[in-house]
Every structure is written in C-alpha cells, then in structure tokens.
Scaffold this motif. Structure first.
Motif, PDB file in Angstrom:
ATOM      1  N   MET A   1     -33.985   1.858 -60.866  1.00  0.00           N
ATOM      2  CA  MET A   1     -32.694   1.621 -60.254  1.00  0.00           C
ATOM      3  C   MET A   1     -32.388   0.126 -60.356  1.00  0.00           C
ATOM      4  SD  MET A   1     -31.524   2.446 -56.324  1.00  0.00           S
ATOM      5  CE  MET A   1     -31.724   4.179 -56.534  1.00  0.00           C
ATOM      6  N   SER A   2     -31.199  -0.211 -60.813  1.00  0.00           N
ATOM      7  CA  SER A   2     -30.833  -1.613 -60.990  1.00  0.00           C
ATOM      8  C   SER A   2     -30.499  -2.270 -59.651  1.00  0.00           C
ATOM      9  CB  SER A   2     -29.622  -1.724 -61.925  1.00  0.00           C
ATOM     10  OG  SER A   2     -28.461  -1.292 -61.247  1.00  0.00           O
ATOM     11  N   THR A   3     -30.437  -3.595 -59.662  1.00  0.00           N
ATOM     12  CA  THR A   3     -30.081  -4.339 -58.452  1.00  0.00           C
ATOM     13  C   THR A   3     -28.689  -3.954 -57.986  1.00  0.00           C
ATOM     14  OG1 THR A   3     -31.435  -6.171 -59.205  1.00  0.00           O
ATOM     15  CG2 THR A   3     -29.849  -6.661 -57.464  1.00  0.00           C
ATOM     16  N   ALA A   4     -27.777  -3.759 -58.937  1.00  0.00           N
ATOM     17  CA  ALA A   4     -26.408  -3.378 -58.576  1.00  0.00           C
ATOM     18  C   ALA A   4     -26.398  -2.023 -57.884  1.00  0.00           C
ATOM     19  CB  ALA A   4     -25.521  -3.356 -59.813  1.00  0.00           C
ATOM     20  N   GLU A   5     -27.213  -1.069 -58.392  1.00  0.00           N
ATOM     21  CA  GLU A   5     -27.287   0.251 -57.765  1.00  0.00           C
ATOM     22  C   GLU A   5     -27.886   0.144 -56.366  1.00  0.00           C
ATOM     23  OE1 GLU A   5     -27.869   3.095 -61.684  1.00  0.00           O
ATOM     24  OE2 GLU A   5     -29.605   2.096 -60.790  1.00  0.00           O
ATOM     25  N   LYS A   6     -28.919  -0.668 -56.187  1.00  0.00           N
ATOM     26  CA  LYS A   6     -29.517  -0.847 -54.874  1.00  0.00           C
ATOM     27  C   LYS A   6     -28.521  -1.485 -53.913  1.00  0.00           C
ATOM     28  CE  LYS A   6     -34.270  -1.338 -56.417  1.00  0.00           C
ATOM     29  NZ  LYS A   6     -35.384  -2.255 -56.579  1.00  0.00           N
ATOM     30  N   ARG A  14     -29.732  -8.802 -51.485  1.00  0.00           N
ATOM     31  CA  ARG A  14     -30.155 -10.135 -51.045  1.00  0.00           C
ATOM     32  C   ARG A  14     -30.421 -10.982 -52.266  1.00  0.00           C
ATOM     33  NH1 ARG A  14     -34.981  -8.500 -47.393  1.00  0.00           N
ATOM     34  NH2 ARG A  14     -35.912  -9.638 -49.097  1.00  0.00           N
ATOM     35  N   GLN A  15     -30.055 -12.229 -52.186  1.00  0.00           N
ATOM     36  CA  GLN A  15     -30.347 -13.147 -53.280  1.00  0.00           C
ATOM     37  C   GLN A  15     -31.694 -13.801 -53.022  1.00  0.00           C
ATOM     38  OE1 GLN A  15     -27.358 -15.946 -54.164  1.00  0.00           O
ATOM     39  NE2 GLN A  15     -25.874 -14.415 -54.772  1.00  0.00           N
ATOM     40  N   THR A  16     -32.430 -14.044 -54.070  1.00  0.00           N
ATOM     41  CA  THR A  16     -33.712 -14.718 -53.955  1.00  0.00           C
ATOM     42  C   THR A  16     -33.461 -16.187 -53.652  1.00  0.00           C
ATOM     43  OG1 THR A  16     -34.645 -13.208 -55.565  1.00  0.00           O
ATOM     44  CG2 THR A  16     -35.859 -15.217 -55.159  1.00  0.00           C
ATOM     45  N   ALA A  17     -34.164 -16.703 -52.679  1.00  0.00           N
ATOM     46  CA  ALA A  17     -34.013 -18.114 -52.320  1.00  0.00           C
ATOM     47  C   ALA A  17     -34.568 -18.994 -53.429  1.00  0.00           C
ATOM     48  CB  ALA A  17     -34.746 -18.403 -51.022  1.00  0.00           C
ATOM     49  N   VAL A  18     -33.899 -20.084 -53.684  1.00  0.00           N
ATOM     50  CA  VAL A  18     -34.368 -21.057 -54.667  1.00  0.00           C
ATOM     51  C   VAL A  18     -35.399 -21.945 -53.978  1.00  0.00           C
ATOM     52  CG1 VAL A  18     -33.703 -22.989 -56.135  1.00  0.00           C
ATOM     53  CG2 VAL A  18     -32.173 -21.030 -55.879  1.00  0.00           C
ATOM     54  N   ARG A  19     -36.554 -22.052 -54.587  1.00  0.00           N
ATOM     55  CA  ARG A  19     -37.626 -22.860 -54.003  1.00  0.00           C
ATOM     56  C   ARG A  19     -37.280 -24.335 -54.140  1.00  0.00           C
ATOM     57  NH1 ARG A  19     -43.414 -21.615 -53.281  1.00  0.00           N
ATOM     58  NH2 ARG A  19     -44.335 -23.595 -52.734  1.00  0.00           N
ATOM     59  N   THR A  20     -37.366 -25.072 -53.051  1.00  0.00           N
ATOM     60  CA  THR A  20     -37.061 -26.499 -53.087  1.00  0.00           C
ATOM     61  C   THR A  20     -38.273 -27.358 -52.764  1.00  0.00           C
ATOM     62  OG1 THR A  20     -36.314 -26.405 -50.795  1.00  0.00           O
ATOM     63  CG2 THR A  20     -34.634 -26.175 -52.502  1.00  0.00           C
ATOM     64  N   LYS A  21     -39.276 -26.781 -52.105  1.00  0.00           N
ATOM     65  CA  LYS A  21     -40.487 -27.537 -51.805  1.00  0.00           C
ATOM     66  C   LYS A  21     -41.337 -27.671 -53.063  1.00  0.00           C
ATOM     67  CE  LYS A  21     -42.957 -26.647 -48.277  1.00  0.00           C
ATOM     68  NZ  LYS A  21     -43.759 -25.973 -47.250  1.00  0.00           N
ATOM     69  N   PRO A  22     -41.948 -28.831 -53.263  1.00  0.00           N
ATOM     70  CA  PRO A  22     -42.845 -28.978 -54.418  1.00  0.00           C
ATOM     71  C   PRO A  22     -43.993 -27.957 -54.368  1.00  0.00           C
ATOM     72  CG  PRO A  22     -42.406 -31.100 -53.409  1.00  0.00           C
ATOM     73  CD  PRO A  22     -41.849 -30.048 -52.486  1.00  0.00           C
ATOM     74  N   VAL A  23     -44.466 -27.578 -55.528  1.00  0.00           N
ATOM     75  CA  VAL A  23     -45.571 -26.636 -55.654  1.00  0.00           C
ATOM     76  C   VAL A  23     -46.823 -27.422 -56.005  1.00  0.00           C
ATOM     77  CG1 VAL A  23     -46.426 -24.651 -56.945  1.00  0.00           C
ATOM     78  CG2 VAL A  23     -43.980 -24.862 -56.464  1.00  0.00           C
ATOM     79  N   ARG A  24     -47.895 -27.196 -55.265  1.00  0.00           N
ATOM     80  CA  ARG A  24     -49.147 -27.915 -55.510  1.00  0.00           C
ATOM     81  C   ARG A  24     -49.870 -27.300 -56.704  1.00  0.00           C
ATOM     82  NH1 ARG A  24     -51.777 -31.756 -53.370  1.00  0.00           N
ATOM     83  NH2 ARG A  24     -50.425 -31.809 -51.560  1.00  0.00           N
TER      84      ARG A  24
END
Length: 92
Positions: A1-6, A14-24
């Motif tokens: 099932m596609s995101t549009a169908e869901k 829901r949109q995935t949050a963009v990561r802003t904290k640095p990654v170790r």
C-alpha cells in the motif's frame, strides 16, 4: 500500500522529521594511521597559524569534498579513485 493510499485510509500521512542534530561517528584506526593523522593535523595547524586542527574537522572536510557535487569534479574524482583503490586493497 502506498503512502498516498495510507494517507487516504488513515487520515493525513505524517511527514518524516528532518534530522538536525549532528550524528556521531566512531572510527577505529591503527596506531600508525592515527599517528599519521596527528602529524598531518599538527602540520596543518602550523601552516594555518592555529593551536590545533581537530581530526574530526579534517574528516568532515574530506567527506565534504568527496561528496560535494558542486565542487571541483577533478578533485572529487581523484579522491574517489584513491578511496576506492584503498578499499579494493583491503578486500584483497
């Protein structure tokens, strides 16, 4: 099932949050490679008139140059080839 169908079935998607904290990133190095990196950062610090050049900054700069699609294509190709050659040598 596609995101549009869901989204239609369950309400708005829901949109995935963009990561802003640095990654170790942790890297294990041989003692020789670590000494070579420290020697290079020491030389760079002297040339730049700084007390220290952190190894993390060098790694960030190298990754940035290696992946910069808008930067110098010849430099990117040369770095890519050198890294690929090193990776191939490790695999053999």
């Amino acid at each position: 099932m596609s995101t549009a169908e869901k989204a239609t079935e369950n309400g708005p998607a829901r949109q995935t949050a963009v990561r802003t904290k640095p990654v170790r990133l942790t890297v294990d190095m041989t003692p020789v490679l670590r000494r070579r990196l420290r020697a290079w950062t020491g030389m760079a610090a002297d040339e730049l008139g700084l007390v220290d050049v952190p190894a993390a900054e060098v790694i960030r700069a190298l990754v940035g140059r290696l992946t910069d699609l808008h930067g110098d294509p010849e430099l990117r190709r040369a770095l890519s080839k050198a890294v690929m050659d090193d990776l191939q040598a490790v695999q053999q």
